[in-house]
Design a protein around this motif. Sequence first.
Motif, PDB file in Angstrom:
ATOM      1  N   VAL A  10       0.846  -1.195   0.000  1.00 36.06           N
ATOM      2  CA  VAL A  10       0.000   0.000   0.000  1.00 36.06           C
ATOM      3  C   VAL A  10       0.879   1.243   0.000  1.00 36.06           C
ATOM      4  N   GLU A  11       0.490   2.207  -0.848  1.00 34.98           N
ATOM      5  CA  GLU A  11       1.143   3.524  -0.861  1.00 34.98           C
ATOM      6  C   GLU A  11       0.150   4.544  -0.319  1.00 34.98           C
ATOM      7  N   PHE A  12       0.609   5.362   0.605  1.00 30.64           N
ATOM      8  CA  PHE A  12      -0.239   6.400   1.212  1.00 30.64           C
ATOM      9  C   PHE A  12       0.070   7.726   0.520  1.00 30.64           C
ATOM     10  N   VAL A  13      -0.606   7.958  -0.612  1.00 28.16           N
ATOM     11  CA  VAL A  13      -0.274   9.093  -1.478  1.00 28.16           C
ATOM     12  C   VAL A  13      -0.638  10.442  -0.872  1.00 28.16           C
ATOM     13  N   ASP A  14      -1.544  10.467   0.101  1.00 23.06           N
ATOM     14  CA  ASP A  14      -1.961  11.739   0.702  1.00 23.06           C
ATOM     15  C   ASP A  14      -1.085  12.158   1.875  1.00 23.06           C
ATOM     16  N   ASP A  15      -0.141  11.320   2.266  1.00 23.60           N
ATOM     17  CA  ASP A  15       0.752  11.639   3.387  1.00 23.60           C
ATOM     18  C   ASP A  15       2.119  12.012   2.823  1.00 23.60           C
ATOM     19  N   PRO A  16       2.466  13.295   2.874  1.00 24.55           N
ATOM     20  CA  PRO A  16       3.742  13.728   2.280  1.00 24.55           C
ATOM     21  C   PRO A  16       4.968  13.101   2.937  1.00 24.55           C
ATOM     22  N   ASN A  17       4.828  12.616   4.174  1.00 22.18           N
ATOM     23  CA  ASN A  17       5.971  12.003   4.866  1.00 22.18           C
ATOM     24  C   ASN A  17       6.354  10.648   4.293  1.00 22.18           C
ATOM     25  N   VAL A  18       5.402   9.951   3.675  1.00 20.03           N
ATOM     26  CA  VAL A  18       5.672   8.594   3.180  1.00 20.03           C
ATOM     27  C   VAL A  18       5.285   8.401   1.713  1.00 20.03           C
ATOM     28  N   LYS A  19       4.869   9.479   1.045  1.00 19.13           N
ATOM     29  CA  LYS A  19       4.469   9.375  -0.368  1.00 19.13           C
ATOM     30  C   LYS A  19       5.622   8.791  -1.180  1.00 19.13           C
ATOM     31  N   GLY A  20       5.282   7.860  -2.065  1.00 17.89           N
ATOM     32  CA  GLY A  20       6.291   7.230  -2.903  1.00 17.89           C
ATOM     33  C   GLY A  20       6.851   5.942  -2.313  1.00 17.89           C
ATOM     34  N   MET A  21       6.510   5.652  -1.067  1.00 19.36           N
ATOM     35  CA  MET A  21       6.964   4.413  -0.420  1.00 19.36           C
ATOM     36  C   MET A  21       5.768   3.467  -0.297  1.00 19.36           C
TER      37      MET A  21
END
Length: 78
Positions: A10-21
Motif C-alpha cells: 500500500v502507498e499512502f499518497v496523501d501523506d507527504p511524509n511517506v508518499k512514494g513508499m
Amino acid sequence: MKKIMCFAAVEFVDDPNVKGMTYWYLCDFESVKEGSKAIAPLGRHNNEQTGIVRKVIFADESGAPFPLQYIKKIRKIL
C-alpha cells in the motif's frame, strides 16, 4: 500443507511524509486488487490512513514480503 496468505503493498499518497513508499500488509479481503483503496494502520502509533494498493501477492510464510511477526493487517477495502 503451507497456508497461503494474501499480501498487499500500500502507498499512502496523501501523506507527504511517506508518499512514494509502499508498505506490506496482510489482507483478509478477497476483493483486494491493484488500484483498490484500503484503510490500514501506519507508523508507530498505528493511525489509520487511506492508501492505494500497488501490488498483491499470494505466498506462504517462507515467501512473505515482510517478516510475519511485524506485519500489520489491512482494516478495510473501500
